[in-house]
Design a protein around this motif. Structure first.
Motif, PDB file in Angstrom:
ATOM      1  N   ARG A 122       1.401  11.347 -10.451  1.00 55.12           N
ATOM      2  CA  ARG A 122       0.015  11.891 -10.636  1.00 55.12           C
ATOM      3  C   ARG A 122      -0.475  12.469  -9.286  1.00 55.12           C
ATOM      4  N   PRO A 123       0.154  13.851  -9.029  1.00 58.00           N
ATOM      5  CA  PRO A 123      -0.345  14.459  -7.564  1.00 58.00           C
ATOM      6  C   PRO A 123      -1.645  15.077  -7.700  1.00 58.00           C
ATOM      7  N   GLN A 124      -2.225  15.285  -9.055  1.00 55.24           N
ATOM      8  CA  GLN A 124      -3.361  16.057  -9.039  1.00 55.24           C
ATOM      9  C   GLN A 124      -4.765  15.043  -8.808  1.00 55.24           C
ATOM     10  N   ASP A 125      -4.501  13.832  -8.729  1.00 56.23           N
ATOM     11  CA  ASP A 125      -5.304  12.804  -8.383  1.00 56.23           C
ATOM     12  C   ASP A 125      -5.960  12.915  -7.078  1.00 56.23           C
ATOM     13  N   SER A 126      -7.243  12.308  -6.899  1.00 58.12           N
ATOM     14  CA  SER A 126      -8.009  12.490  -5.871  1.00 58.12           C
ATOM     15  C   SER A 126      -7.379  11.510  -4.581  1.00 58.12           C
ATOM     16  N   THR A 127      -7.237  11.926  -3.494  1.00 57.80           N
ATOM     17  CA  THR A 127      -6.740  11.106  -2.469  1.00 57.80           C
ATOM     18  C   THR A 127      -7.789   9.963  -2.285  1.00 57.80           C
ATOM     19  N   VAL A 128      -8.965   9.979  -2.458  1.00 56.69           N
ATOM     20  CA  VAL A 128      -9.889   8.883  -2.213  1.00 56.69           C
ATOM     21  C   VAL A 128      -9.896   8.173  -3.137  1.00 56.69           C
ATOM     22  N   LEU A 129      -9.499   8.264  -4.683  1.00 58.70           N
ATOM     23  CA  LEU A 129      -9.222   7.454  -5.537  1.00 58.70           C
ATOM     24  C   LEU A 129      -7.919   6.637  -5.344  1.00 58.70           C
ATOM     25  N   VAL A 130      -6.642   7.400  -4.869  1.00 63.23           N
ATOM     26  CA  VAL A 130      -5.773   6.791  -4.846  1.00 63.23           C
ATOM     27  C   VAL A 130      -5.806   5.775  -3.494  1.00 63.23           C
ATOM     28  N   SER A 131      -6.414   5.936  -2.439  1.00 66.52           N
ATOM     29  CA  SER A 131      -6.445   5.181  -1.266  1.00 66.52           C
ATOM     30  C   SER A 131      -7.169   4.045  -1.742  1.00 66.52           C
ATOM     31  N   LEU A 132      -8.437   4.139  -2.501  1.00 65.29           N
ATOM     32  CA  LEU A 132      -8.996   2.907  -2.567  1.00 65.29           C
ATOM     33  C   LEU A 132      -8.579   2.066  -3.684  1.00 65.29           C
ATOM     34  N   ALA A 133      -7.904   2.456  -4.685  1.00 67.45           N
ATOM     35  CA  ALA A 133      -7.087   1.896  -5.545  1.00 67.45           C
ATOM     36  C   ALA A 133      -5.906   1.074  -4.892  1.00 67.45           C
ATOM     37  N   CYS A 134      -5.042   1.859  -4.339  1.00 66.51           N
ATOM     38  CA  CYS A 134      -3.880   1.085  -3.613  1.00 66.51           C
ATOM     39  C   CYS A 134      -4.352   0.183  -2.494  1.00 66.51           C
ATOM     40  N   TYR A 166       0.823  -1.297   0.105  1.00 68.08           N
ATOM     41  CA  TYR A 166      -0.042  -0.120   0.167  1.00 68.08           C
ATOM     42  C   TYR A 166       0.949   1.245   0.003  1.00 68.08           C
ATOM     43  N   GLU A 167       1.921   1.271   0.847  1.00 67.31           N
ATOM     44  CA  GLU A 167       2.484   2.589   1.187  1.00 67.31           C
ATOM     45  C   GLU A 167       3.390   2.585  -0.086  1.00 67.31           C
ATOM     46  N   THR A 168       3.982   1.672  -0.806  1.00 71.90           N
ATOM     47  CA  THR A 168       4.971   1.750  -2.052  1.00 71.90           C
ATOM     48  C   THR A 168       4.045   2.121  -3.100  1.00 71.90           C
ATOM     49  N   LEU A 169       2.961   1.718  -3.434  1.00 74.21           N
ATOM     50  CA  LEU A 169       1.916   2.161  -4.519  1.00 74.21           C
ATOM     51  C   LEU A 169       1.438   3.522  -4.178  1.00 74.21           C
ATOM     52  N   ARG A 170       1.027   3.855  -3.140  1.00 78.97           N
ATOM     53  CA  ARG A 170       0.700   5.208  -2.796  1.00 78.97           C
ATOM     54  C   ARG A 170       1.658   6.480  -2.934  1.00 78.97           C
ATOM     55  N   THR A 171       2.747   6.096  -2.725  1.00 74.12           N
ATOM     56  CA  THR A 171       3.854   6.926  -2.850  1.00 74.12           C
ATOM     57  C   THR A 171       4.242   7.149  -4.262  1.00 74.12           C
TER      58      THR A 171
END
Length: 90
Positions: A58-70, A47-52
């Protein structure tokens, strides 16, 4: 073998406490906890590797989307990576 050992949850709790003592309720817990450790370690590290990596690219992506995907991908990785469950060793 259609033997019914317990008539319900309350009967099971009373019988186990009477026959094996209070600690009998926790029999097998240690083996289960040993199986959870590697699963959590894989999930957290993936999770941490993927999120980072995602946030760097892609810093502009939604944090919710990033959290769900990762979170989804790390769950898949940990369930696949820890394929040998502790049940095989009991």
């Amino acid at each position: 073998t259609n033997v019914i050992y317990y008539r319900g949850i309350a009967h099971a709790l009373r019988t186990i406490c009477r026959d094996e003592g209070f600690l009998g309720l926790y029999k097998g817990l240690g083996a289960s906890l040993l199986g959870v450790g590697p699963n959590i370690a894989i999930s957290f590290s993936v999770y941490e590797t993927l999120r980072t990596s995602w946030q760097l690219r892609r810093p502009q992506d939604s944090t919710v989307l990033v959290s769900l995907a990762c979170g989804s991908l790390s769950g898949i990785a940990s369930s696949t990576g820890c394929g040998c469950t502790i049940d095989k060793y009991r």
